[in-house]
Design a protein around this motif. Sequence first.
Motif, PDB file in Angstrom:
ATOM      1  N   MET A 172       0.835  -1.207   0.000  1.00  0.00           N
ATOM      2  CA  MET A 172       0.000   0.000   0.000  1.00  0.00           C
ATOM      3  C   MET A 172       0.871   1.259   0.000  1.00  0.00           C
ATOM      4  SD  MET A 172      -2.958   1.377  -0.046  1.00  0.00           S
ATOM      5  CE  MET A 172      -3.977  -0.056   0.192  1.00  0.00           C
ATOM      6  N   ARG A 173       1.914   1.273   0.822  1.00  0.00           N
ATOM      7  CA  ARG A 173       2.785   2.453   0.891  1.00  0.00           C
ATOM      8  C   ARG A 173       3.484   2.695  -0.439  1.00  0.00           C
ATOM      9  NH1 ARG A 173       4.419  -0.173   5.654  1.00  0.00           N
ATOM     10  NH2 ARG A 173       6.530  -0.446   4.843  1.00  0.00           N
ATOM     11  N   ASN A 174       3.967   1.645  -1.076  1.00  0.00           N
ATOM     12  CA  ASN A 174       4.630   1.799  -2.370  1.00  0.00           C
ATOM     13  C   ASN A 174       3.657   2.249  -3.447  1.00  0.00           C
ATOM     14  OD1 ASN A 174       7.208   1.173  -1.512  1.00  0.00           O
ATOM     15  ND2 ASN A 174       6.863  -1.024  -1.747  1.00  0.00           N
ATOM     16  N   ARG A 175       2.422   1.777  -3.393  1.00  0.00           N
ATOM     17  CA  ARG A 175       1.394   2.210  -4.350  1.00  0.00           C
ATOM     18  C   ARG A 175       1.150   3.714  -4.212  1.00  0.00           C
ATOM     19  NH1 ARG A 175      -3.651   3.402  -3.634  1.00  0.00           N
ATOM     20  NH2 ARG A 175      -5.052   3.420  -5.400  1.00  0.00           N
ATOM     21  N   ILE A 176       1.042   4.182  -2.975  1.00  0.00           N
ATOM     22  CA  ILE A 176       0.818   5.610  -2.735  1.00  0.00           C
ATOM     23  C   ILE A 176       2.002   6.423  -3.252  1.00  0.00           C
ATOM     24  CG2 ILE A 176       0.605   7.350  -0.920  1.00  0.00           C
ATOM     25  CD1 ILE A 176      -1.000   5.181   0.661  1.00  0.00           C
ATOM     26  N   LYS A 177       3.220   5.945  -3.003  1.00  0.00           N
ATOM     27  CA  LYS A 177       4.406   6.676  -3.479  1.00  0.00           C
ATOM     28  C   LYS A 177       4.458   6.718  -5.002  1.00  0.00           C
ATOM     29  CE  LYS A 177       7.183   4.479  -0.525  1.00  0.00           C
ATOM     30  NZ  LYS A 177       8.398   4.048   0.190  1.00  0.00           N
ATOM     31  N   ARG A 178       4.072   5.618  -5.652  1.00  0.00           N
ATOM     32  CA  ARG A 178       4.042   5.622  -7.122  1.00  0.00           C
ATOM     33  C   ARG A 178       3.038   6.640  -7.644  1.00  0.00           C
ATOM     34  NH1 ARG A 178       3.982   0.040  -6.597  1.00  0.00           N
ATOM     35  NH2 ARG A 178       1.785  -0.003  -7.139  1.00  0.00           N
ATOM     36  N   LEU A 179       1.865   6.706  -7.014  1.00  0.00           N
ATOM     37  CA  LEU A 179       0.854   7.681  -7.440  1.00  0.00           C
ATOM     38  C   LEU A 179       1.372   9.106  -7.263  1.00  0.00           C
ATOM     39  CD1 LEU A 179      -2.399   6.117  -5.926  1.00  0.00           C
ATOM     40  CD2 LEU A 179      -1.714   6.135  -8.317  1.00  0.00           C
ATOM     41  N   ILE A 180       1.995   9.383  -6.133  1.00  0.00           N
ATOM     42  CA  ILE A 180       2.509  10.732  -5.876  1.00  0.00           C
ATOM     43  C   ILE A 180       3.599  11.086  -6.888  1.00  0.00           C
ATOM     44  CG2 ILE A 180       3.761  12.177  -4.226  1.00  0.00           C
ATOM     45  CD1 ILE A 180       2.314  10.592  -1.990  1.00  0.00           C
ATOM     46  N   ARG A 181       4.513  10.137  -7.144  1.00  0.00           N
ATOM     47  CA  ARG A 181       5.584  10.401  -8.114  1.00  0.00           C
ATOM     48  C   ARG A 181       5.015  10.717  -9.494  1.00  0.00           C
ATOM     49  NH1 ARG A 181       8.048   5.533  -6.222  1.00  0.00           N
ATOM     50  NH2 ARG A 181       9.367   6.052  -4.471  1.00  0.00           N
ATOM     51  N   GLN A 182       3.968   9.991  -9.891  1.00  0.00           N
ATOM     52  CA  GLN A 182       3.362  10.235 -11.204  1.00  0.00           C
ATOM     53  C   GLN A 182       2.740  11.629 -11.261  1.00  0.00           C
ATOM     54  OE1 GLN A 182       3.656   8.409 -13.954  1.00  0.00           O
ATOM     55  NE2 GLN A 182       2.592  10.068 -14.994  1.00  0.00           N
ATOM     56  N   ARG A 193      -1.151  11.261   4.451  1.00  0.00           N
ATOM     57  CA  ARG A 193      -1.947  10.944   5.634  1.00  0.00           C
ATOM     58  C   ARG A 193      -2.808   9.717   5.350  1.00  0.00           C
ATOM     59  NH1 ARG A 193      -4.080  16.848   7.755  1.00  0.00           N
ATOM     60  NH2 ARG A 193      -2.240  17.355   8.981  1.00  0.00           N
ATOM     61  N   LYS A 194      -3.467   9.218   6.377  1.00  0.00           N
ATOM     62  CA  LYS A 194      -4.211   7.960   6.291  1.00  0.00           C
ATOM     63  C   LYS A 194      -5.266   7.905   5.173  1.00  0.00           C
ATOM     64  CE  LYS A 194      -5.290   4.449   9.560  1.00  0.00           C
ATOM     65  NZ  LYS A 194      -4.129   3.801  10.063  1.00  0.00           N
ATOM     66  N   PRO A 195      -6.026   8.960   4.906  1.00  0.00           N
ATOM     67  CA  PRO A 195      -7.060   8.853   3.855  1.00  0.00           C
ATOM     68  C   PRO A 195      -6.512   8.532   2.458  1.00  0.00           C
ATOM     69  CG  PRO A 195      -7.447  10.797   5.194  1.00  0.00           C
ATOM     70  CD  PRO A 195      -6.134  10.240   5.621  1.00  0.00           C
ATOM     71  N   THR A 196      -5.216   8.722   2.229  1.00  0.00           N
ATOM     72  CA  THR A 196      -4.673   8.441   0.889  1.00  0.00           C
ATOM     73  C   THR A 196      -4.718   6.963   0.551  1.00  0.00           C
ATOM     74  OG1 THR A 196      -2.434   8.353   1.782  1.00  0.00           O
ATOM     75  CG2 THR A 196      -3.138  10.433   0.830  1.00  0.00           C
ATOM     76  N   ALA A 197      -4.840   6.104   1.545  1.00  0.00           N
ATOM     77  CA  ALA A 197      -4.869   4.656   1.297  1.00  0.00           C
ATOM     78  C   ALA A 197      -6.062   4.252   0.431  1.00  0.00           C
ATOM     79  CB  ALA A 197      -4.895   3.895   2.618  1.00  0.00           C
ATOM     80  N   GLU A 198      -7.164   4.992   0.520  1.00  0.00           N
ATOM     81  CA  GLU A 198      -8.359   4.634  -0.259  1.00  0.00           C
ATOM     82  C   GLU A 198      -8.526   5.470  -1.526  1.00  0.00           C
ATOM     83  OE1 GLU A 198      -9.171   5.363   3.302  1.00  0.00           O
ATOM     84  OE2 GLU A 198      -8.528   3.300   3.627  1.00  0.00           O
TER      85      GLU A 198
END
Length: 115
Positions: free
Chosen positions: A56-66, A86-91
């Motif tokens: 999940m953390r790596n998915r969020i980082k990939r989205l932010i990088r894009q 923050r926590k809401p980014t997981a969804e």
Amino acid sequence: MKKPFRIKKNKDFQEVFGRGKSTANRQFVIYVVNRPEQDHYRVGLSVSKKIGNAVMRNRIKRLIRQVVLEFSDVLRSGKDIVIIARKPTAEMDYYEVKSSLEHVWKLAKILNSRK
């Protein structure tokens, strides 16, 4: 992101946290420090273990990088930026992340006008 555009060293993160101005919305906190000697921006990412497992953390980082890559032409040069998820980014999906980051960047006034 290419190497010159990344913040990786703990010393650099600590300097941004110490000297930087923070701006936040419900999904992200960003810290920004002016670096007039730099001719480009640098971005550091922080995603806590509280948000989820490594996948999940790596998915969020990939989205932010894009999103950062997509906005690279309008992010102001001479800035060090640390983005804390923050926590809401997981969804959130890609478009929600993009919208939320754009909102917090506008609040921090680090976006140039689109060309």
